[in-house]
Scaffold this motif. Structure first.
Motif, PDB file in Angstrom:
ATOM      1  N   MET A  71      48.617  36.639 169.798  1.00 20.51           N
ATOM      2  CA  MET A  71      47.439  35.964 169.266  1.00 20.51           C
ATOM      3  C   MET A  71      47.857  35.018 168.140  1.00 20.51           C
ATOM      4  O   MET A  71      48.792  35.320 167.395  1.00 20.51           O
ATOM      5  CB  MET A  71      46.433  36.983 168.721  1.00 20.51           C
ATOM      6  N   THR A  85      43.771  37.420 162.774  1.00 19.41           N
ATOM      7  CA  THR A  85      44.137  36.494 163.834  1.00 19.41           C
ATOM      8  C   THR A  85      43.038  35.452 163.998  1.00 19.41           C
ATOM      9  O   THR A  85      41.902  35.647 163.560  1.00 19.41           O
ATOM     10  CB  THR A  85      44.313  37.219 165.184  1.00 19.41           C
ATOM     11  N   TRP A  87      40.867  33.074 166.864  1.00 15.63           N
ATOM     12  CA  TRP A  87      40.263  33.412 168.152  1.00 15.63           C
ATOM     13  C   TRP A  87      41.300  33.346 169.254  1.00 15.63           C
ATOM     14  O   TRP A  87      42.092  32.406 169.331  1.00 15.63           O
ATOM     15  CB  TRP A  87      39.114  32.473 168.472  1.00 15.63           C
ATOM     16  N   TYR A  88      41.303  34.362 170.107  1.00 17.88           N
ATOM     17  CA  TYR A  88      42.214  34.410 171.247  1.00 17.88           C
ATOM     18  C   TYR A  88      41.386  34.448 172.525  1.00 17.88           C
ATOM     19  O   TYR A  88      40.485  35.280 172.672  1.00 17.88           O
ATOM     20  CB  TYR A  88      43.108  35.659 171.184  1.00 17.88           C
ATOM     21  N   ASN A  90      41.766  35.010 176.481  1.00 16.78           N
ATOM     22  CA  ASN A  90      42.631  35.482 177.552  1.00 16.78           C
ATOM     23  C   ASN A  90      42.485  34.524 178.736  1.00 16.78           C
ATOM     24  O   ASN A  90      41.371  34.247 179.171  1.00 16.78           O
ATOM     25  CB  ASN A  90      42.218  36.897 177.965  1.00 16.78           C
ATOM     26  N   ARG A  97      36.250  35.490 174.059  1.00 18.12           N
ATOM     27  CA  ARG A  97      37.300  35.347 173.044  1.00 18.12           C
ATOM     28  C   ARG A  97      37.185  36.486 172.040  1.00 18.12           C
ATOM     29  O   ARG A  97      36.108  37.057 171.837  1.00 18.12           O
ATOM     30  CB  ARG A  97      37.251  33.991 172.359  1.00 18.12           C
ATOM     31  N   LYS A  99      38.741  38.091 168.123  1.00 23.26           N
ATOM     32  CA  LYS A  99      39.397  37.893 166.829  1.00 23.26           C
ATOM     33  C   LYS A  99      39.643  39.281 166.233  1.00 23.26           C
ATOM     34  O   LYS A  99      38.748  40.129 166.258  1.00 23.26           O
ATOM     35  CB  LYS A  99      38.484  37.073 165.920  1.00 23.26           C
TER      36      LYS A  99
END
Length: 159
Positions: A71, A85, A87-88, A90, A97, A99
């Motif tokens: 991330m 982290t 925003w991730y 996938n 998303r 965080k």
């Protein structure tokens, strides 16, 4: 105090000067006593996780960074033990998303020294809307971090 007298002893000017001098000598003696050689003994008894320049448990810190390494990091503060982290998303679920925030609360390697929180959003109508995070998700991430930290500790002490 004044200089030598006929007997070679010092004489006092006043009781006030005596107490001021005595106080100064006491403070100086305490300061010098604190410079004793007891430091090596204290350093030898520290746990390996505490012999670092960071303010938190080094195994938990490293394990946390390893666990969220996929991330993007928004903030990391090793003195305060905070990792946040960004925003991730996938690639398998582009409409969602996550965080993550990790706080390391202690210098000891303990389960209660770790607090993980997660925020999840889903895409709706061209914007992001808050969505619930399953408690099992946060618990699983905590377990991954703790397992990794124990492995790091075991590897460092040769066991």
């Amino acid at each position: 105090m004044t200089g030598s007298t006929d007997t070679g002893l010092l004489t006092l000017r006043s009781p006030k000067a005596f107490w001021a001098t005595a106080g100064f000598c006491a403070v100086a003696a305490l300061a010098l006593a604190g410079c004793g050689g007891g430091r090596e003994k204290a350093r030898a008894t520290l746990a390996p996780s505490q012999v670092t320049t960071i303010g938190v448990n080094s195994y938990l810190w490293r394990a946390s960074l390893d666990s969220v390494s996929f991330m993007p990091l928004l903030q990391s503060d090793s003195a305060g033990g905070v990792i946040i982290t960004d925003w991730y998303v996938n690639p398998k679920t582009p409409t969602e998303r996550v965080k993550v925030s990790i706080m390391i609360l202690d210098q000891n390697l303990r389960a209660d020294a770790l607090k993980v929180t997660a925020v999840r959003e889903v895409s709706q109508g061209g914007g992001w809307v808050p969505a619930p995070v399953q408690a099992a998700t946060v618990q699983k991430l905590e377990d991954i971090i703790l397992t990794r930290a124990r492995d790091l500790r075991r590897d460092s002490i040769g066991g």
